[in-house]
Design an enzyme around this catalytic site. Structure first.
Site, PDB file in Angstrom:
ATOM      1  N   GLY A  72      -6.769  -0.803   6.683  1.00 50.84           N
ATOM      2  CA  GLY A  72      -6.025  -0.022   7.668  1.00 50.84           C
ATOM      3  C   GLY A  72      -6.583   1.379   7.832  1.00 50.84           C
ATOM      4  O   GLY A  72      -6.665   1.899   8.952  1.00 50.84           O
ATOM      5  N   THR A  73      -6.984   1.998   6.732  1.00 51.33           N
ATOM      6  CA  THR A  73      -7.471   3.388   6.807  1.00 51.33           C
ATOM      7  C   THR A  73      -8.726   3.461   7.677  1.00 51.33           C
ATOM      8  O   THR A  73      -8.836   4.331   8.546  1.00 51.33           O
ATOM      9  CB  THR A  73      -7.758   3.927   5.385  1.00 51.33           C
ATOM     10  OG1 THR A  73      -6.540   3.857   4.639  1.00 51.33           O
ATOM     11  CG2 THR A  73      -8.255   5.353   5.425  1.00 51.33           C
ATOM     12  N   HIS A 207      -3.677  -6.312   3.025  1.00 49.42           N
ATOM     13  CA  HIS A 207      -2.778  -6.396   1.864  1.00 49.42           C
ATOM     14  C   HIS A 207      -1.321  -6.106   2.194  1.00 49.42           C
ATOM     15  O   HIS A 207      -0.466  -6.220   1.326  1.00 49.42           O
ATOM     16  CB  HIS A 207      -3.290  -5.504   0.724  1.00 49.42           C
ATOM     17  CG  HIS A 207      -3.190  -4.029   0.958  1.00 49.42           C
ATOM     18  ND1 HIS A 207      -2.346  -3.229   0.245  1.00 49.42           N
ATOM     19  CD2 HIS A 207      -3.838  -3.206   1.819  1.00 49.42           C
ATOM     20  CE1 HIS A 207      -2.485  -1.965   0.646  1.00 49.42           C
ATOM     21  NE2 HIS A 207      -3.389  -1.936   1.595  1.00 49.42           N
ATOM     22  N   CYS A 331       1.927  12.911  -3.947  1.00 48.31           N
ATOM     23  CA  CYS A 331       2.165  14.019  -4.859  1.00 48.31           C
ATOM     24  C   CYS A 331       0.872  14.815  -4.853  1.00 48.31           C
ATOM     25  O   CYS A 331      -0.212  14.250  -4.926  1.00 48.31           O
ATOM     26  CB  CYS A 331       2.414  13.387  -6.226  1.00 48.31           C
ATOM     27  SG  CYS A 331       2.647  14.510  -7.552  1.00 48.31           S
TER      28      CYS A 331
HETATM   29  N1  PLP Z   1      -1.110   2.907   7.869  1.00 45.67           N
HETATM   30  C1  PLP Z   1       0.083   2.655   7.313  1.00 45.67           C
HETATM   31  C2  PLP Z   1       1.318   2.779   8.136  1.00 45.67           C
HETATM   32  C3  PLP Z   1       0.164   2.252   5.964  1.00 45.67           C
HETATM   33  O1  PLP Z   1       1.359   2.008   5.428  1.00 45.67           O
HETATM   34  C4  PLP Z   1      -1.043   2.145   5.225  1.00 45.67           C
HETATM   35  C5  PLP Z   1      -1.006   1.813   3.785  1.00 45.67           C
HETATM   36  O2  PLP Z   1      -0.117   2.255   3.070  1.00 45.67           O
HETATM   37  C6  PLP Z   1      -2.266   2.403   5.870  1.00 45.67           C
HETATM   38  C7  PLP Z   1      -2.254   2.783   7.186  1.00 45.67           C
HETATM   39  C8  PLP Z   1      -3.571   2.270   5.141  1.00 45.67           C
HETATM   40  O3  PLP Z   1      -3.973   0.924   5.046  1.00 45.67           O
HETATM   41  P1  PLP Z   1      -5.030   0.467   3.918  1.00 45.67           P
HETATM   42  O4  PLP Z   1      -4.298   0.532   2.603  1.00 45.67           O
HETATM   43  O5  PLP Z   1      -5.405  -0.936   4.280  1.00 45.67           O
HETATM   44  O6  PLP Z   1      -6.184   1.380   3.982  1.00 45.67           O
END
Ligand code: PLP
Length: 390
Positions: A72-73, A207, A331
């Site tokens: 996602g990142t 995940h 944190c």
């Molecule tokens: N965007 C949202 C809303 C998320 O909750 C997360 C993960 O916590 C991410 C992006 C990041 O995804 P990834 O962990 O696959 O990099």
């Protein structure tokens, strides 16, 4: 004898689904780079393309619009920076980025970075006290000078409090002015009715849907110009280079498919469990407030504030009692920070720091909630004795 902890942190990561595990393990023993032309390469390519087609069909888009990433990142970074650069490259007046104030750091930080490093003019869009985007602010920001907006980014649903954003209305506003809309749908895919065809760009992550870590995708509308961030072999339509992780991609597709198939039944069950969790906690412990939108909310998230407690103390005491959950926010250097999401919702910093996110998923049961409610009163009493840091 050690007992298995109660896992109430599915929004952070949820257990691998059996379908995903089977798909991954079937692929791990195989050889073949999907970019190779020989038979082994073609076999791997077939797995990748079938996975792409399956994910695309579940999201209502065509296979060519799905770009695999490392999660996602990366999907959010590619969309935010890539769309900004392409739009500004085509017309230098397009320097404005409009982003909701409650975005995940995977969007928040690249947007901030564009402001610092590439002179983007960033506007953070206000939300109400439930964490819902105030459309009139977006409307005002766009109307001020639509030709200067490079992109709008608003998440589908919030990862901390669970509030669902009015994406259809945001998409309509953006479309009216021809402005691309990116949405971070990492928490929404597999749980909400997500039609990726309603936006220009959408991020998802393996995940969070019961697939593996380190894989995800960004759906980019056909014809949308995006500058690549990672250069190399040109895999993934030249937008994203790097040898594709066939086992992970197969696992992602299997998890998306499984979560779409049981979505209706699971969402109903999660909503019931979550409502029971909130009701039981409110009935057992004084001074608890629920945060976020109680109606338009992800079904598995309960975000609660505990008056007179430090969230970190609660989290660690719960962990010691065998219940795993999250603050929902980071944190910094060991200092508890109030969440930017809660501050944007108008919460005062002390109340914001007293909060916990309890999140349920496909393996959650009523017994998890019973255990939480059993240990919580003593945990809260202890955290209250320790007090809050000012
Ligand atoms: N965007 C949202 C809303 C998320 O909750 C997360 C993960 O916590 C991410 C992006 C990041 O995804 P990834 O962990 O696959 O990099």
């Amino acid at each position: 004898m050690a007992t298995t902890p109660v896992y109430l942190d599915h929004a952070a990561t949820t257990p691998l689904r059996p379908e995903a595990l089977a798909a991954i393990t079937a692929e791990l023993g195989e050889v073949g780079n999907p970019s190779s032309l020989h038979a082994s390469g073609r076999r791997a390519r077939r797995v990748v393309e079938e996975s792409r087609e399956s994910i695309a069909a579940h999201l209502g888009v065509s296979a060519g619009e799905v770009v695999f990433t490392s999660g996602g990142t990366e999907a959010d970074n590619l969309a935010v920076k890539g769309i900004y650069r392409a739009r500004r490259g085509a017309d230098d007046r397009r320097r404005r980025v409009l982003a909701s104030a409650v975005e995940h750091h995977a969007v928040l930080d690249p947007v901030q970075w564009l402001g610092d490093a590439e002179q983007a003019d960033v506007s953070w869009l206000a939300v109400d006290d439930l964490g819902r985007l105030r459309l009139e602010w977006l409307e005002k920001e766009i109307a001020a000078a639509p030709e200067t907006v490079a992109l709008v980014t608003v998440m589908w649903a919030n990862n901390e409090v669970g509030t669902i954003q009015p994406i259809a209305e945001v998409a309509a506003l953006c479309a009216e002015h021809g402005i691309p809309l990116h949405t971070d749908a990492v928490q929404a895919v597999g749980t909400l009715d997500v039609d990726a065809g309603t936006v220009d760009s959408l991020a998802l992550s393996g995940h969070k849907v019961g697939g593996p870590h380190g894989v995800g995708a960004v759906v980019l509308r056909r014809g949308l110009a995006v500058e690549p961030l990672i250069h190399g072999g040109g895999q993934e339509r030249d937008v994203r280079s790097g040898t594709l992780d066939t086992p992970a991609i197969a696992g992602l597709a299997a998890a998306v498919g499984a979560s779409m198939r049981d979505r209706g039944e699971r969402v109903e069950r999660l909503r019931e469990l979550r409502d029971a969790l909130v009701a039981d906690v409110l009935a057992t412990v004084d001074g608890v407030t629920r945060n976020g939108d109680p109606h338009d909310c992800l079904p598995g998230i309960a975000h609660l504030s505990f008056e007179g407690c430090e969230g970190d103390a609660l989290l660690l005491l719960l962990d010691a009692a065998g219940v795993e959950c999250s603050r929902g926010s980071a944190c910094s250097a060991g200092v508890p920070q109030p969440s930017h999401v809660l501050l944007a919702m108008g919460m005062d910093p002390v109340a914001a720091r007293s909060s916990l996110r309890l999140s349920l998923g496909h393996t959650s049961t009523r017994a998890d909630i019973d255990r939480l409610v059993e240990v919580l009163p003593a945990v809260v009493a202890r955290a209250r004795r320790a007090g809050t840091a000012r």
